[in-house]
Scaffold this active site. Structure first.
Site, PDB file in Angstrom:
ATOM      1  CD  GLU A  64      24.702  66.497 -51.679  1.00 25.52           C
ATOM      2  OE1 GLU A  64      25.588  67.347 -51.558  1.00 25.52           O
ATOM      3  OE2 GLU A  64      24.514  65.833 -52.700  1.00 25.52           O
ATOM      4  CB  SER A 124      21.143  51.661 -54.469  1.00 23.60           C
ATOM      5  OG  SER A 124      20.415  52.070 -55.599  1.00 23.60           O
ATOM      6  CB  VAL A 158      23.103  60.505 -54.362  1.00 29.84           C
ATOM      7  CG1 VAL A 158      22.643  61.910 -54.102  1.00 29.84           C
ATOM      8  CG2 VAL A 158      24.456  60.486 -55.055  1.00 29.84           C
TER       9      VAL A 158
HETATM   10  N1  COA Z   1      33.169  50.491 -62.917  1.00 24.52           N
HETATM   11  C1  COA Z   1      32.102  50.567 -63.754  1.00 24.52           C
HETATM   12  N2  COA Z   1      30.822  50.636 -63.331  1.00 24.52           N
HETATM   13  C2  COA Z   1      30.606  50.592 -61.999  1.00 24.52           C
HETATM   14  C3  COA Z   1      31.646  50.492 -61.072  1.00 24.52           C
HETATM   15  C4  COA Z   1      32.987  50.450 -61.584  1.00 24.52           C
HETATM   16  N3  COA Z   1      34.027  50.370 -60.760  1.00 24.52           N
HETATM   17  N4  COA Z   1      31.120  50.462 -59.839  1.00 24.52           N
HETATM   18  C5  COA Z   1      29.779  50.575 -59.976  1.00 24.52           C
HETATM   19  N5  COA Z   1      29.475  50.632 -61.277  1.00 24.52           N
HETATM   20  C6  COA Z   1      28.139  50.731 -61.850  1.00 24.52           C
HETATM   21  C7  COA Z   1      27.172  49.715 -61.278  1.00 24.52           C
HETATM   22  O1  COA Z   1      27.298  48.473 -61.952  1.00 24.52           O
HETATM   23  C8  COA Z   1      25.840  50.382 -61.524  1.00 24.52           C
HETATM   24  O2  COA Z   1      25.530  50.245 -62.889  1.00 24.52           O
HETATM   25  P1  COA Z   1      24.037  49.978 -63.402  1.00 24.52           P
HETATM   26  O3  COA Z   1      23.299  51.244 -63.051  1.00 24.52           O
HETATM   27  O4  COA Z   1      24.213  49.775 -64.871  1.00 24.52           O
HETATM   28  O5  COA Z   1      23.570  48.784 -62.636  1.00 24.52           O
HETATM   29  C9  COA Z   1      26.142  51.864 -61.296  1.00 24.52           C
HETATM   30  O6  COA Z   1      27.570  51.994 -61.464  1.00 24.52           O
HETATM   31  C10 COA Z   1      25.744  52.367 -59.905  1.00 24.52           C
HETATM   32  O7  COA Z   1      26.394  51.596 -58.951  1.00 24.52           O
HETATM   33  P2  COA Z   1      25.704  51.062 -57.624  1.00 24.52           P
HETATM   34  O8  COA Z   1      26.627  50.048 -57.042  1.00 24.52           O
HETATM   35  O9  COA Z   1      24.293  50.656 -57.873  1.00 24.52           O
HETATM   36  O10 COA Z   1      25.804  52.316 -56.661  1.00 24.52           O
HETATM   37  P3  COA Z   1      24.912  53.595 -56.330  1.00 24.52           P
HETATM   38  O11 COA Z   1      23.540  53.610 -56.918  1.00 24.52           O
HETATM   39  O12 COA Z   1      24.984  53.686 -54.861  1.00 24.52           O
HETATM   40  O13 COA Z   1      25.735  54.785 -57.029  1.00 24.52           O
HETATM   41  C11 COA Z   1      27.598  56.261 -57.388  1.00 24.52           C
HETATM   42  C12 COA Z   1      27.100  54.916 -56.813  1.00 24.52           C
HETATM   43  C13 COA Z   1      29.076  56.386 -57.064  1.00 24.52           C
HETATM   44  C14 COA Z   1      27.380  56.298 -58.896  1.00 24.52           C
HETATM   45  C15 COA Z   1      26.762  57.402 -56.718  1.00 24.52           C
HETATM   46  O14 COA Z   1      26.844  57.291 -55.324  1.00 24.52           O
HETATM   47  C16 COA Z   1      27.272  58.785 -57.122  1.00 24.52           C
HETATM   48  O15 COA Z   1      26.902  59.322 -58.153  1.00 24.52           O
HETATM   49  N6  COA Z   1      28.163  59.367 -56.293  1.00 24.52           N
HETATM   50  C17 COA Z   1      28.794  60.649 -56.584  1.00 24.52           C
HETATM   51  C18 COA Z   1      28.046  61.792 -55.969  1.00 24.52           C
HETATM   52  C19 COA Z   1      28.010  61.698 -54.489  1.00 24.52           C
HETATM   53  O16 COA Z   1      28.646  60.885 -53.861  1.00 24.52           O
HETATM   54  N7  COA Z   1      27.265  62.557 -53.861  1.00 24.52           N
HETATM   55  C20 COA Z   1      27.232  62.480 -52.424  1.00 24.52           C
HETATM   56  C21 COA Z   1      26.751  63.614 -51.744  1.00 24.52           C
HETATM   57  S1  COA Z   1      24.980  63.417 -51.604  1.00 24.52           S
END
Ligand code: COA
Length: 506
Positions: free
Chosen positions: A291, A269, A267
């Site tokens: 998924e 971006s 999931v």
């Molecule tokens: N510490 C604090 N915040 C962090 C961070 C860190 N090390 N790394 C990223 N972030 C923040 C970003 O700044 C962003 O914040 P914002 O929404 O306020 O801008 C937010 O986390 C999302 O990060 P982004 O880089 O835009 O990534 P993403 O939209 O691809 O999401 C996860 C990344 C990890 C949150 C998301 O992939 C997730 O929930 N993963 C767990 C579930 C999963 O992997 N499922 C997979 C099977 S489908």
């Protein structure tokens, strides 16, 4: 009766169950355990939860809600903010409920998405008083046809005492036929799951339930909430290019072919943008076994790159919703939606040899990954299926930008503040800086690669310094750490809003 409803309500004995959302919401009682359809804001019930949220304004009640994964705002914002959710599992994404979880007002059970069905079978989740499920139709022979996700609805339907159906007329009827509902038997009485190829169908096109369990049918025309992903940028494009080059080197080494192995992409971006990168590549005849299917998968089907895609949900931006659902016939023979117990099943992930691409929040110099907890304490979304896939995939890849929050945070830290995926589950790491192929490497070999290839230049020297001092301090031990300093980067962030060291010393 509206002919559109008549057409979709094939089992005529249920016609007198059609009621208003308020009447259906009134069936739910304080303390109920409620299963709901829905997975990554797709295929969730909408009007009954909104009626429940209205009820909660004037009446104190709290329920436990288990779903496939994250739901749209009706549950995870409005119902949550109305104070009606006591416990929630197994995945969320809405800032509304995230804030309530992080302030202790909602109890959250973050779980591997393939595990829920077994917990229902064992009675750990339950007894489920009601399943509230969105459906595209109920067939003449009583099959409930899900909409844009399947999630945990089949197992909830089996175990729930009662069912409320939201018959949603806004979803195209051409959804009928894309679902493949197969539910394994109890452990101990179970056969191997009969799938050796992602395209094989195992079950029925809908969920078979005893009609007498259906207590109410509510008609809805609310579309799914669009996904919130942001489009690819230069850095995610760069990550995609790095990953494509890695796949090319795997082909050269004879480990992969030009159609790779079935692809799972997580999931968010970053994972979506990375998958988008395949559009202009030479790879073809790709199969997706994931998924969730986000925008990129449909762009790749359009580009002729993906020949088949199976998952448990389809979650799309507004633009892609129009394109895909306005023209679903075009995609229908290339799509299949299954229960999450099947899409995420370790047996199948291992047998089919998936390449799994998920996103990390942070990772450490030895390859442990944190996907869920900001600075070790605040829940982001949950582990989702990332653990199901990473541990069992042929290739478990994690992607992340090397920095966050404008550069104040390094995504690569000495020690992760929470572990979701241990070093043993992480094969390859990709950031916009480069790639670390960790397969077959010992911890100290991994640290060198991760720091040199993946860390942001602003944090490289700081990481090298920590690592070198840790080697010295531990007498060159297996996994060198200076324990009193290992989490100091997070402490620094909390105190000074940056992980950069000079501020610590200031
Ligand atoms: N510490 C604090 N915040 C962090 C961070 C860190 N090390 N790394 C990223 N972030 C923040 C970003 O700044 C962003 O914040 P914002 O929404 O306020 O801008 C937010 O986390 C999302 O990060 P982004 O880089 O835009 O990534 P993403 O939209 O691809 O999401 C996860 C990344 C990890 C949150 C998301 O992939 C997730 O929930 N993963 C767990 C579930 C999963 O992997 N499922 C997979 C099977 S489908």
């Amino acid at each position: 009766m509206d002919p559109r409803i008549e057409k979709r309500l094939g089992l005529k004995q249920l016609v007198d169950k059609v009621v208003s959302a308020d009447e259906a919401a009134a069936l739910i009682s304080d303390g109920d355990v409620v299963g709901m359809s829905g997975f990554t804001r797709a295929g969730d019930a909408k009007v009954v939860p909104m009626a429940l949220a209205e009820r909660a304004k004037n009446e104190k009640f709290k329920i436990d809600i288990y779903t496939g994964a994250s739901l749209g705002p009706e549950v995870d914002k409005y119902l949550a903010e109305a104070g009606a959710i006591r416990k929630r599992g197994p995945f969320i994404g809405d800032p509304g409920i995230r804030n309530l979880i992080n302030s202790g007002e909602v109890t959250y059970v973050d779980a591997h998405l393939s595990h829920n069905a077994e917990l229902v079978r064992q009675g750990i989740i339950g007894p489920i008083k009601y399943l509230i499920m969105e459906a595209a139709a109920i067939t003449e022979d009583g099959l409930i046809i899900p909409t844009t996700s399947v999630g945990n609805s089949p197992i909830f339907a089996q175990y729930a005492e009662n069912i409320i159906i939201e018959l949603n007329l806004s979803h195209p009827e051409s959804l009928i036929g894309i679902h493949d509902i197969y539910v394994p038997a109890q452990q101990g009485e179970r056969e191997p799951i009969p799938m050796t190829n992602v395209k094989e169908r195992l079950g029925e096109i809908g969920i078979r339930v005893a009609p007498e369990k259906i207590k109410a049918i509510v008609v809805s025309e609310e579309p799914d909430a669009p996904s919130l992903i942001v489009p690819p940028d230069e850095e995610t494009q760069n990550m995609a290019n790095i990953l494509l080059d890695f796949f090319r080197s795997e082909i050269k080494a004879g480990r992969l072919t030009n159609s790779l192995m079935p692809l799972q992409s997580g999931v968010g971006s970053v994972a979506n943008a990375v998958l988008d990168g395949f559009a202009d590549s030479e790879f073809e005849n790709l199969v997706v076994a994931s998924e969730v299917l986000q925008d990129a998968v449909f762009n790749l089907i359009d580009a002729g790159k993906v020949s088949f895609a199976a998952a448990t949900s389809i979650t799309l931006s507004e633009e892609l919703q129009k394109k895909v659902y306005g023209n679903l016939e075009r995609y229908a023979d290339k799509l299949c939606l299954r229960p999450q117990e099947i899409s995420n099943h370790p047996e199948l992930i291992r047998r089919l040899g998936l390449i799994s691409i998920n996103t990390a929040l942070e990772l450490d110099i030895y390859g442990n990954v944190n996907s869920t907890h900001v600075s070790g304490t605040k829940m982001m979304n949950g582990i989702g299926g990332s653990g199901d896939f990473a541990r069992n995939a042929r290739l478990g890849i994690f992607v992340t930008k090397s920095y966050a929050k404008g550069g104040a945070i390094s995504s690569i830290v000495p020690m992760v503040s929470h572990v979701d995926h241990t070093e043993h589950d992480v094969d390859v790491i990709v950031t916009e800086q480069g790639i670390a192929d960790l397969r077959g490497l010992a911890p100290k070999e991994r640290a060198a690669l991760i720091i040199e290839n993946c860390a942001h230049p602003d944090f490289k020297e700081q990481l090298r310094d920590y690592y070198n001092r840790a080697v010295e301090a531990t007498g060159n031990s297996q996994t060198p750490h200076i324990l009193e300093e290992a989490l100091s980067w997070h402490v620094n962030l909390a105190k000074n809003k940056t992980m950069k060291k000079e501020v610590t010393n200031a």
